[in-house]
Design an enzyme around this catalytic site. Structure first.
Site, mmCIF file in Angstrom:
data_model
loop_
_atom_site.group_PDB
_atom_site.id
_atom_site.type_symbol
_atom_site.label_atom_id
_atom_site.label_comp_id
_atom_site.label_asym_id
_atom_site.label_seq_id
_atom_site.Cartn_x
_atom_site.Cartn_y
_atom_site.Cartn_z
ATOM 1 N N LYS A 190 0.843 -1.200 0.000
ATOM 2 C CA LYS A 190 0.000 0.000 0.000
ATOM 3 C C LYS A 190 0.876 1.247 0.000
ATOM 4 O O LYS A 190 2.003 1.204 0.486
ATOM 5 C CB LYS A 190 -0.846 0.026 1.287
ATOM 6 C CG LYS A 190 -2.020 -0.932 1.300
ATOM 7 C CD LYS A 190 -2.864 -0.719 2.553
ATOM 8 C CE LYS A 190 -4.011 -1.703 2.623
ATOM 9 N NZ LYS A 190 -5.007 -1.552 1.547
ATOM 10 N N ARG A 226 -10.364 -11.384 2.101
ATOM 11 C CA ARG A 226 -11.207 -12.443 1.537
ATOM 12 C C ARG A 226 -10.509 -13.804 1.614
ATOM 13 O O ARG A 226 -11.162 -14.833 1.673
ATOM 14 C CB ARG A 226 -11.632 -12.075 0.099
ATOM 15 C CG ARG A 226 -10.535 -12.022 -0.907
ATOM 16 C CD ARG A 226 -10.938 -11.279 -2.178
ATOM 17 N NE ARG A 226 -10.864 -9.822 -1.989
ATOM 18 C CZ ARG A 226 -11.197 -8.939 -2.911
ATOM 19 N NH1 ARG A 226 -11.654 -9.342 -4.089
ATOM 20 N NH2 ARG A 226 -11.091 -7.648 -2.674
HETATM 21 N N1 BES Z 1 -8.109 -3.618 4.398
HETATM 22 C C1 BES Z 1 -8.282 -3.228 3.059
HETATM 23 C C2 BES Z 1 -9.581 -2.470 2.822
HETATM 24 C C3 BES Z 1 -9.699 -1.115 3.468
HETATM 25 C C4 BES Z 1 -9.376 0.021 2.754
HETATM 26 C C5 BES Z 1 -10.191 -0.990 4.745
HETATM 27 C C6 BES Z 1 -9.510 1.262 3.343
HETATM 28 C C7 BES Z 1 -10.331 0.254 5.333
HETATM 29 C C8 BES Z 1 -9.996 1.379 4.626
HETATM 30 C C9 BES Z 1 -8.298 -4.460 2.149
HETATM 31 O O1 BES Z 1 -7.554 -5.551 2.558
HETATM 32 C C10 BES Z 1 -7.741 -4.032 0.840
HETATM 33 O O2 BES Z 1 -6.613 -3.656 0.810
HETATM 34 N N2 BES Z 1 -8.541 -4.110 -0.212
HETATM 35 C C11 BES Z 1 -8.128 -3.711 -1.506
HETATM 36 C C12 BES Z 1 -8.668 -4.694 -2.486
HETATM 37 C C13 BES Z 1 -8.094 -4.562 -3.883
HETATM 38 C C14 BES Z 1 -6.626 -4.873 -3.879
HETATM 39 C C15 BES Z 1 -8.853 -5.487 -4.792
HETATM 40 C C16 BES Z 1 -8.709 -2.314 -1.756
HETATM 41 O O3 BES Z 1 -9.793 -2.014 -1.269
HETATM 42 O O4 BES Z 1 -8.035 -1.512 -2.384
HETATM 43 ZN ZN ZN Z 2 -5.508 -5.388 1.934
#
Ligand code: BES
Ligand code: ZN
Ligand code: ZN
Length: 496
Positions: free
Chosen positions: A273, A347
């Site tokens: 990230k 997931r």
């Molecule tokens: N934990 C994150 C989702 C999230 C984002 C929670 C912002 C709280 C605030 C999750 O694991 C994630 O990173 N999801 C990705 C999925 C994508 C890579 C398909 C996302 O939402 O960008």
């Molecule tokens: Zn994530």
């Protein structure tokens, strides 16, 4: 905080503070004319959330009067009552007053309903708002001097007001304290709230509330072939856990299950990230902690059900052995998953956990997960994304959300979204599209592959896990949202 009900005329209240709610237009005459008669109308009209405080200068039996605007009757919602009580408690905190008296507002109708508002519900909402507003996370501050907690909230009823107020307050305290418990555990950052620490927290709760618990350690998880959890864990120096708690063993009672996402820190893994805002990913364990809060409340309310609360916990880190984009893992139910983005890890750990819990054949299974950033794009921070394979369950959750003000909005799960998860080299892939198109829906459709024929609902709580703006009864930080919603849902389900 001790919450009491007292039958008293308002003029006889002996306390530091008396808080009175005023409905705009309807209550045109303000209470206590001896101190309010010279107020100009513009100073306080009873607009929603408006506050006005007056020093009673020894003319009355309390020292300060707080007036709180409830807005217009046509817009009224029970949450205004929580906000009123929360604002009253925060005012008492600001004055370092040990106690506050809160008058029960007299309300005849709620928005969009013809039914009259039940006074037990009003008292419950007052007590919830008061207890929630009294929590502040100070455990990481070395100086605790600035901190102040109100010890007593007195809810003032008049002589002809009746209801089972003691019970309403007991329920409210259990629910709001469970929510505060979730906030308090969730505030622990990732160097403290490790997977092992969450497991220990679960053990402590189980002991205190007489729940049974099994914690599966890394070796057990390997034996159980939960390779999706293991894959996410690979880049972390800390081993994963899978915790299963159970309330009630009475086989005659219906079994329900709650499952939470327990990522103690989500760096994204190799699909790293950006660093801006990454600290917020300490809250990526919210679902798991909420599952603990739910089983805590259910056991204290002694609901006539059996309940499983389950969570897998691990960090998602980019260590030397980390899972890599393109890796293929076989989940607990035998389905193969192509991991195309290591940041779509929630997931993955849920896949194994849901498949495992579905084997227990609960009447319904509800998961809570900070699953996607995309849900914040679609619903913002006011509604939880709801996905379900069962209309009755979805409706029960929707209704519970309207009552608890932990509101949900149902999203679709059409087969086109299911198709988007088809992989080239495995059964399914962990991202539905290259971009983020329908990202929350494809994530939910992925989870659905692991619930078998179980009635299931998924709550994407990524938008509500933390409070970012000023709120009448919740401080900034972990919100604990979801606990009151799911407990109310379970009560709805057994009532029908
Ligand atoms: N934990 C994150 C989702 C999230 C984002 C929670 C912002 C709280 C605030 C999750 O694991 C994630 O990173 N999801 C990705 C999925 C994508 C890579 C398909 C996302 O939402 O960008
Ligand atoms: Zn994530
Ligand atoms: Zn995550």
């Amino acid at each position: 905080m001790q919450v009491n009900v007292k039958k008293n005329e308002l003029k006889d209240v002996k306390d530091e503070i008396l808080a009175v709610a005023v409905m705009q237009e309807k209550d045109s005459a303000l209470p206590f004319p001896e101190i309010t008669k010279n107020m100009r109308k513009e100073e306080f009209e009873g607009k929603s959330g408006q506050i006005y405080t007056i020093d009673t200068q020894n003319k009355l039996s309390f020292k300060k009067l707080l007036l709180f605007g409830l807005g217009e009757e046509k817009d009224f919602d029970l949450d205004y009552i929580r906000r009123f009580a929360g604002t009253s408690v925060k005012y008492a905190i600001s004055l370092k007053s040990d106690s506050v008296s809160i008058a029960i507002p007299r309300i005849s109708k709620a928005k969009n309903t013809n039914s009259s508002i039940n006074s037990n519900d009003v008292v419950q909402a007052l007590a919830e708002g008061a207890v929630l507003a009294n929590y502040k996370c100070i455990k990481f501050k070395s100086k605790k001097d600035d901190y102040f907690e109100v010890k007593t909230a007195n809810i003032i009823a008049n002589a002809n007001e009746s209801g089972d107020f003691e019970n309403a307050i007991k329920r409210a305290s259990i629910l709001a304290n469970a929510q505060n418990y979730v906030r308090d555990v969730n505030e622990n950052p990732a160097n403290i709230a490790t997977p092992q620490m969450l497991a220990q927290t679960a053990r402590d709760l189980a002991k205190k509330n007489n729940l049974s618990i099994t914690v599966f350690e890394k070796d057990d998880i390997k034996k159980m072939k939960m390779n999706a959890i293991l894959g996410v864990n690979q880049g972390s120096a800390l081993p994963p856990v899978l915790a299963i708690l159970e309330y009630n063993k009475d086989k005659k009672l219906p079994l329900y299950a709650v499952v939470g996402k327990g990522i103690t820190f989500d760096s994204g893994g190799i699909s790293l990230k950006p660093s801006k805002g990454m600290q917020e990913m300490k809250y990526d364990k919210t679902g798991a902690v909420s599952a603990l809060g739910i089983i805590k409340a259910v056991s204290e309310l002694k609901l006539p059900i059996r309940l499983i609360a389950a969570f897998a916990a691990t960090e998602n880190m980019p260590g030397g052995n980390a899972q890599k984009p393109g890796d293929i893992v076989t989940a607990y139910n035998g389905k193969t998953i192509e991991v195309l983005n290591t940041d779509a890890e929630g997931r993955l750990i849920l896949a194994d956990t849901l498949a495992y819990v579905a084997e227990k054949k609960p009447e319904a299974m509800i998961d809570l997960a900070t699953l996607t950033g995309a849900i914040i794009v679609s619903l913002g921070r006011n509604r939880i994304g709801l996905f379900s394979n069962d209309d009755k369950l979805a409706n029960a959750i929707y209704g519970a959300g309207q009552k608890t003000f932990e509101r949900v909005w149902r999203m679709p799960l059409d087969k086109e979204y299911v198709e988007m998860n088809k992989a080239d080299f495995a059964d399914i892939k962990n991202i539905g599209s290259e971009g983020s198109e329908g990202g929350s829906i494809t994530a939910a459709a992925f989870l659905q592959e692991f619930v078998g024929d179980c009635k299931w609902a998924h709550l994407d709580i990524a938008g509500v896990d933390m409070i970012v703006e000023k709120h009448a009864y919740l401080d900034k930080g972990a919100s604990g949202i979801g606990v009151r919603l799911v407990v109310e849902t379970l009560e709805n389900l057994i009532r029908k």
